[in-house]
Write a protein that holds these residues in place. Structure first.
Motif, mmCIF file in Angstrom:
data_model
loop_
_atom_site.group_PDB
_atom_site.id
_atom_site.type_symbol
_atom_site.label_atom_id
_atom_site.label_comp_id
_atom_site.label_asym_id
_atom_site.label_seq_id
_atom_site.Cartn_x
_atom_site.Cartn_y
_atom_site.Cartn_z
ATOM 1 N N PRO A 27 12.479 -30.717 35.554
ATOM 2 C CA PRO A 27 11.696 -30.539 34.329
ATOM 3 C C PRO A 27 10.699 -29.383 34.338
ATOM 4 O O PRO A 27 10.228 -28.978 33.288
ATOM 5 N N GLY B 196 17.456 -26.403 32.545
ATOM 6 C CA GLY B 196 16.259 -27.221 32.708
ATOM 7 C C GLY B 196 16.630 -28.701 32.725
ATOM 8 O O GLY B 196 17.600 -29.108 32.078
ATOM 9 N N GLY B 197 15.883 -29.486 33.484
ATOM 10 C CA GLY B 197 16.127 -30.933 33.505
ATOM 11 C C GLY B 197 17.464 -31.278 34.107
ATOM 12 O O GLY B 197 17.807 -30.803 35.201
ATOM 13 N N ASP B 198 18.225 -32.062 33.398
ATOM 14 C CA ASP B 198 19.567 -32.445 33.821
ATOM 15 C C ASP B 198 20.583 -31.796 32.883
ATOM 16 O O ASP B 198 20.373 -31.783 31.668
ATOM 17 N N VAL C 1 21.950 -34.038 29.993
ATOM 18 C CA VAL C 1 21.034 -34.715 29.063
ATOM 19 C C VAL C 1 20.537 -33.674 28.058
ATOM 20 O O VAL C 1 19.727 -32.808 28.397
ATOM 21 N N PHE C 2 21.049 -33.732 26.865
ATOM 22 C CA PHE C 2 20.713 -32.777 25.805
ATOM 23 C C PHE C 2 20.740 -31.336 26.323
ATOM 24 O O PHE C 2 19.882 -30.525 25.973
ATOM 25 N N SER D 111 15.727 -35.237 34.696
ATOM 26 C CA SER D 111 15.540 -34.937 33.280
ATOM 27 C C SER D 111 14.052 -35.050 32.916
ATOM 28 O O SER D 111 13.327 -35.876 33.478
ATOM 29 N N SER D 112 13.619 -34.226 31.971
ATOM 30 C CA SER D 112 12.195 -34.264 31.592
ATOM 31 C C SER D 112 11.810 -35.645 31.071
ATOM 32 O O SER D 112 10.690 -36.097 31.275
ATOM 33 N N MET E 126 13.283 -32.661 21.849
ATOM 34 C CA MET E 126 13.435 -31.718 20.730
ATOM 35 C C MET E 126 12.982 -32.320 19.395
ATOM 36 O O MET E 126 13.667 -32.189 18.393
ATOM 37 N N VAL F 108 4.010 -35.622 25.498
ATOM 38 C CA VAL F 108 3.906 -35.123 26.865
ATOM 39 C C VAL F 108 4.374 -33.680 26.825
ATOM 40 O O VAL F 108 5.567 -33.395 26.695
ATOM 41 N N ALA G 246 5.484 -30.957 30.594
ATOM 42 C CA ALA G 246 5.450 -31.969 31.648
ATOM 43 C C ALA G 246 5.802 -31.400 33.014
ATOM 44 O O ALA G 246 6.715 -30.583 33.135
ATOM 45 N N PRO H 259 7.518 -26.859 25.698
ATOM 46 C CA PRO H 259 8.325 -28.001 25.285
ATOM 47 C C PRO H 259 7.531 -29.288 25.410
ATOM 48 O O PRO H 259 6.634 -29.388 26.246
ATOM 49 N N ALA H 260 7.890 -30.238 24.573
ATOM 50 C CA ALA H 260 7.177 -31.522 24.620
ATOM 51 C C ALA H 260 8.133 -32.670 24.344
ATOM 52 O O ALA H 260 9.130 -32.513 23.637
HETATM 53 N N1 SAH Z 1 18.364 -30.907 29.801
HETATM 54 C C1 SAH Z 1 16.937 -31.031 29.545
HETATM 55 C C2 SAH Z 1 16.636 -31.167 28.060
HETATM 56 C C3 SAH Z 1 16.930 -29.931 27.261
HETATM 57 S S1 SAH Z 1 16.571 -30.148 25.554
HETATM 58 C C4 SAH Z 1 16.387 -32.220 30.342
HETATM 59 O O1 SAH Z 1 17.158 -32.990 30.887
HETATM 60 O O2 SAH Z 1 15.169 -32.350 30.424
HETATM 61 C C5 SAH Z 1 14.979 -29.424 25.434
HETATM 62 C C6 SAH Z 1 13.927 -30.494 25.233
HETATM 63 O O3 SAH Z 1 13.637 -31.118 26.475
HETATM 64 C C7 SAH Z 1 12.596 -29.966 24.761
HETATM 65 O O4 SAH Z 1 12.583 -29.815 23.351
HETATM 66 C C8 SAH Z 1 11.653 -31.056 25.207
HETATM 67 O O5 SAH Z 1 11.690 -32.161 24.314
HETATM 68 C C9 SAH Z 1 12.285 -31.501 26.507
HETATM 69 N N2 SAH Z 1 11.682 -30.860 27.692
HETATM 70 C C10 SAH Z 1 12.268 -30.104 28.611
HETATM 71 N N3 SAH Z 1 11.403 -29.733 29.592
HETATM 72 C C11 SAH Z 1 10.220 -30.292 29.259
HETATM 73 C C12 SAH Z 1 8.916 -30.311 29.862
HETATM 74 N N4 SAH Z 1 8.657 -29.674 31.009
HETATM 75 N N5 SAH Z 1 7.952 -31.013 29.244
HETATM 76 C C13 SAH Z 1 8.182 -31.681 28.098
HETATM 77 N N6 SAH Z 1 9.382 -31.691 27.481
HETATM 78 C C14 SAH Z 1 10.381 -31.019 28.054
#
Ligand code: SAH
Length: 257
Positions: free
Chosen positions: A23, A99-101, A104-105, A129-130, A183, A209, A212, A237-238
């Motif tokens: 994240p 970013g994240g996983d 997941v989106f 994932s975030s 998102m 958040v 994060a 991002p939040a």
């Molecule tokens: N694959 C990513 C998500 C990508 S979609 C995951 O698994 O986290 C993008 C959305 O993820 C952003 O609009 C926000 O809602 C969230 N996001 C990603 N990184 C973030 C962070 N550091 N803090 C808060 N929200 C985050």
């Protein structure tokens, strides 16, 4: 790279590793994703990947940015998928870092499908994932026996568009004690109305958040009723988290302890 007391799979030329970087906090990248980074010929990365992570790449690795600029997609999904296929076809070790996983989106499924179609060998490396790691850094337990045993991850993006994958707001509002939205910040007025119309209380706690796990992480607590008003100054991002479990943040915000 540090030697690990276990065997890591080889990152073969002509393959793609579709990996999550976590994240934000660079320390949350997995060993497998780091291993891929240290051995990649080409890294195709997204906007949400923390830049300092890329310093782990070999000096001669090619870094390709495939993110969005100013909210507008500057690279379309098909182009990115084609690029991955082309690079792997040239015999490169291609790390696709998100970013994240990635599943997941993150459109990781679509990229994986393109690789299958092109018969390119690939591996999926999950990331934190975030919606999971971000909540942990905010001191919000995703599940807690006192408040939530059912969790739903969802996106408020295009909430009012009717498609085959549209959200059944009544079912979601009724069936899940905690809702973790990706998102959704910009659509929060619409989403909070949909949830209240579907039976969620106006007084229900909501957490934003923001950024994060990054040094400038910010957690803002409000209610469903006031969520739209209080969303204005939140940096992206939040995540938007709805549910009683948000209240634990006061006690468990370990970053501030
Ligand atoms: N694959 C990513 C998500 C990508 S979609 C995951 O698994 O986290 C993008 C959305 O993820 C952003 O609009 C926000 O809602 C969230 N996001 C990603 N990184 C973030 C962070 N550091 N803090 C808060 N929200 C985050």
């Amino acid at each position: 790279m540090t030697d690990f007391p276990f065997k890591l799979p080889p990152f073969d030329p002509g393959t793609v590793w579709l990996a999550g970087a976590g994240p934000g906090d660079p320390g949350l990248i997995s060993v497998l994703a780091w291993h891929a980074l240290c051995n990649a010929d080409t890294i195709v990365y997204d906007a949400l990947v923390t830049k300092v992570i890329l310093k782990g790449a070999p000096n001669n690795a090619e870094l390709i940015y495939a993110g969005k600029r100013g909210g507008k997609p500057s690279h379309n999904q098909e182009d990115i998928s084609n690029r991955l296929v082309q690079l792997a076809g040239e015999g490169k070790r291609v790390l696709r870092l998100k970013g994240g996983d990635p599943f997941v989106f993150g459109r990781g499924g679509e990229e994986a499908q393109a690789l299958v179609r092109a018969k390119i060998p690939f591996r999926i490396v999950p990331g934190i994932s975030s919606g999971i790691g971000g909540l942990a850094y905010a001191g919000i337990p995703l599940t807690h026996r006192a408040t939530s045993r059912v969790v739903t991850f969802l996106t408020g993006h295009n909430a009012n568009t009717v498609t085959s994958t549209s959200v059944d707001w009544r079912a979601v509002a009724k069936g899940s004690q905690i809702l973790v939205f990706y998102m959704t910040l910009r659509n929060i007025a619409e989403i909070s109305k949909l949830l209240m119309n579907a039976g969620r209380s106006q007084k229900e706690p909501v957490a934003f958040v923001s950024r994060a796990t990054l040094p400038d992480q910010q957690v803002v607590i409000t209610t469903l009723q006031n969520a739209a008003r209080d969303s204005k100054e939140i940096p992206t991002p939040a995540l938007v988290v709805v549910g009683e479990t948000v209240n634990f943040c006061e006690e468990l915000d370990w970053l501030k302890l």
